[in-house]
Design a protein around this motif. Structure first.
Motif, short mmCIF file in Angstrom:
data_model
loop_
_atom_site.label_atom_id
_atom_site.label_comp_id
_atom_site.label_asym_id
_atom_site.label_seq_id
_atom_site.Cartn_x
_atom_site.Cartn_y
_atom_site.Cartn_z
N MET A 6 32.64 -63.75 -101.92
CA MET A 6 32.80 -62.75 -102.98
C MET A 6 33.56 -61.57 -102.40
O MET A 6 33.12 -60.97 -101.42
CB MET A 6 31.42 -62.26 -103.47
N LYS A 7 34.71 -61.26 -102.99
CA LYS A 7 35.51 -60.15 -102.46
C LYS A 7 35.51 -58.99 -103.44
O LYS A 7 35.72 -59.18 -104.65
CB LYS A 7 36.94 -60.64 -102.20
N PHE A 8 35.25 -57.79 -102.93
CA PHE A 8 35.26 -56.60 -103.78
C PHE A 8 36.38 -55.67 -103.35
O PHE A 8 36.43 -55.23 -102.21
CB PHE A 8 33.90 -55.88 -103.71
N ARG A 159 49.15 -54.19 -96.31
CA ARG A 159 48.46 -53.60 -97.46
C ARG A 159 48.03 -54.68 -98.46
O ARG A 159 48.77 -55.63 -98.72
CB ARG A 159 49.34 -52.55 -98.13
N GLY A 160 46.85 -54.50 -98.98
CA GLY A 160 46.31 -55.49 -99.92
C GLY A 160 45.74 -56.71 -99.21
O GLY A 160 45.38 -57.70 -99.83
N GLY A 161 45.62 -56.62 -97.88
CA GLY A 161 45.30 -57.80 -97.07
C GLY A 161 43.88 -58.32 -97.19
O GLY A 161 43.60 -59.43 -96.72
N SER A 162 42.99 -57.59 -97.82
CA SER A 162 41.62 -58.12 -97.86
C SER A 162 41.49 -59.31 -98.81
O SER A 162 40.58 -60.12 -98.65
CB SER A 162 40.60 -57.02 -98.19
N ASP A 163 42.43 -59.46 -99.75
CA ASP A 163 42.45 -60.71 -100.55
C ASP A 163 42.67 -61.89 -99.62
O ASP A 163 42.04 -62.94 -99.75
CB ASP A 163 43.59 -60.70 -101.57
N THR A 164 43.60 -61.70 -98.69
CA THR A 164 43.92 -62.77 -97.75
C THR A 164 42.73 -63.05 -96.83
O THR A 164 42.42 -64.20 -96.54
CB THR A 164 45.19 -62.41 -96.95
MG MG Z 1 43.65 -55.00 -103.42
#
Ligand code: MG
Ligand code: ASP
Length: 417
Positions: A6-8, A159-164
């Motif tokens: 689960m990613k927040f 940037r935005g890397g936590s989706d990955t």
């Molecule tokens: Mg993001």
């Protein structure tokens, strides 16, 4: 026991109230019998603030642009935003009676390349996590966006890397699903600001999601979708602020029914450039696009047309903000004698509209229907390009909304398949 990732995102953990709200969703999955790996972003705005501090700290240096100061220290600073949220969520979960602990990237470890600021994940060994799960840990709260390089130093993924991060964990741990909780409740057939008839999709294929990047880019980092596609990770995009079902991004085979066209993407700020009358011989296209690439211009559509005997016209599109740079690069290359052209035509008032759907592979007449629709609206098509699952056109910018609305109606995207 099935494992769930689960990613927040940043807005979902923006303050303690929201961290509590997110934690309740985690608790619910634990109570349903899931093992849970949570991946968190920094609180929204936090990473920008840290990047600003790094820039300020480096401002006395000779060169202050990112990349000139020590990128390892940039990573040490910007990775800290996620450390805060992972620890806070672990505390909140413990308060709810759940066995939770935080994990920094290096503790797992998330092994990455040494490209500081834009590292790629190489491996996520699962032994440490498995050992703690075996000891009774119910939830691992992972600091997203970060890992550890070959030299043992902290890296970040861009940037935005936590989706990955989330997708990489889902792949490494063979998770049942990777749920991406965000501030939108799913992927829509088109931008709901352009037409109120835009409909939330129940499912969308990976390839469609990649083609619809202009719709999805703000929702999912493109790299994470590529990673999910390669590893067949089922991704669900859903809102952390309600309990509505989201959109499942999955393999084409997992979608029983879909419309021929799944979604319509558009991009407003395009430009069309045409080099009139260039020599028709081997090497010309390479000569033209080399200086453009070197100038860092992202060229999108390319069309080459035979003009008079031995000459061709070369048309391409690029972001309207890059036109001056493109023109300068071309003029300079022409002056150096690398190629020749009679004149350069510029159209800076165009927009791109694309229809996307894997159903196009097996249906004839999709492009024809699109063109007929534009013709009926009196909209002139300036450039056409296609891929197996996409047809894109450039039209005058002032017709972009009309074109999207009209195509949305024509292909009945407001109706579920
Ligand atoms: Mg993001
Ligand atoms: N906090 C990082 C960023 O703002 C990573 C992320 O949120 O995905 O880019």
């Amino acid at each position: 026991m099935a494992l769930l990732v689960m990613k927040f995102g940043g807005t979902s953990v923006a303050d303690l109230a929201r961290i509590r709200n997110a934690s309740l969703k985690v608790k619910r999955e634990v109570e349903r019998g899931h093992q849970v790996v949570v991946v968190v972003s920094a609180m929204s705005g936090e990473t920008n603030k840290l990047v600003g501090l790094v820039n300020d700290a480096a401002s006395g240096a000779e060169a202050t642009a990112p990349g000139f100061y020590d990128a390892r220290e940039y990573d040490a600073v910007v990775a800290s935003g996620e450390l805060v949220t992972s620890g806070l969520m672990a505390i909140v979960l413990q308060e709810m009676g759940i066995q939770a602990r935080s994990w920094q990237g290096w503790q797992v470890p998330v092994n990455t390349t040494d490209a500081h600021g834009a590292a790629r994940i190489e491996s996520i060994p699962r032994a440490n996590l498995d050992a703690k799960f075996a000891e009774g840990m119910e939830v691992a709260v992972i600091a997203g966006f970060q890992g550890v390089g070959p030299d043992g130093r902290v890296t970040t993924l861009g940037r935005g890397g936590s989706d990955t991060t989330a997708v990489a964990f889902a792949a490494a741990l063979n998770a049942e699903r990777c749920d991406i909780y965000t501030d939108v409740d799913g992927i829509y057939t088109t931008d709901p600001r352009i037409t109120a008839k835009a409909r939330k999709l129940e499912k969308i294929a990976f390839e469609e999601m990649l083609e619809l990047a202009s719709l999805g880019a703000k929702v999912l980092q493109t790299r994470s979708v590529e990673l999910a596609m390669r590893n067949k990770v089922r991704l669900q995009v859903l809102s952390s602020f309600n309990d509505e079902p989201g959109t499942l991004v999955c393999d084409e085979e997992d979608i029983m029914e879909s419309n021929v066209v799944t979604g319509i993407a558009c991009s407003r700020d395009e430009a069309k450039l045409t080099l009139i009358s260039v020599a028709d011989r081997p090497g010309v296209a390479a000569a033209i696009f080399t200086p453009l690439a070197e100038a860092g211009i992202v060229v999108d559509m390319i069309v080459q047309n035979v003009a008079e005997e031995g000459r061709t016209d070369m048309t391409f599109s690029c972001p309207v903000g890059d036109v001056a740079k493109a023109e300068a690069a071309l003029e300079a290359a022409k002056a150096r004698g690398e190629f020749n052209y009679r004149s350069l035509d510029k159209d800076v008032d165009v927009a791109k509209v694309s229809i996307v759907g894997v159903g196009m592979r097996s249906h004839a007449g999709v492009a024809q229907k699109m063109f007929k629709n534009l013709a009926d609206d009196g909209v002139n098509i300036k450039v056409i390009t296609t891929s197996e699952i996409k047809v894109s056109v450039l039209v005058d910018r002032k017709y972009m909304e009309l074109t999207v609305q009209s195509l949305h109606d024509a292909f009945e995207l407001d109706r579920a398949p």
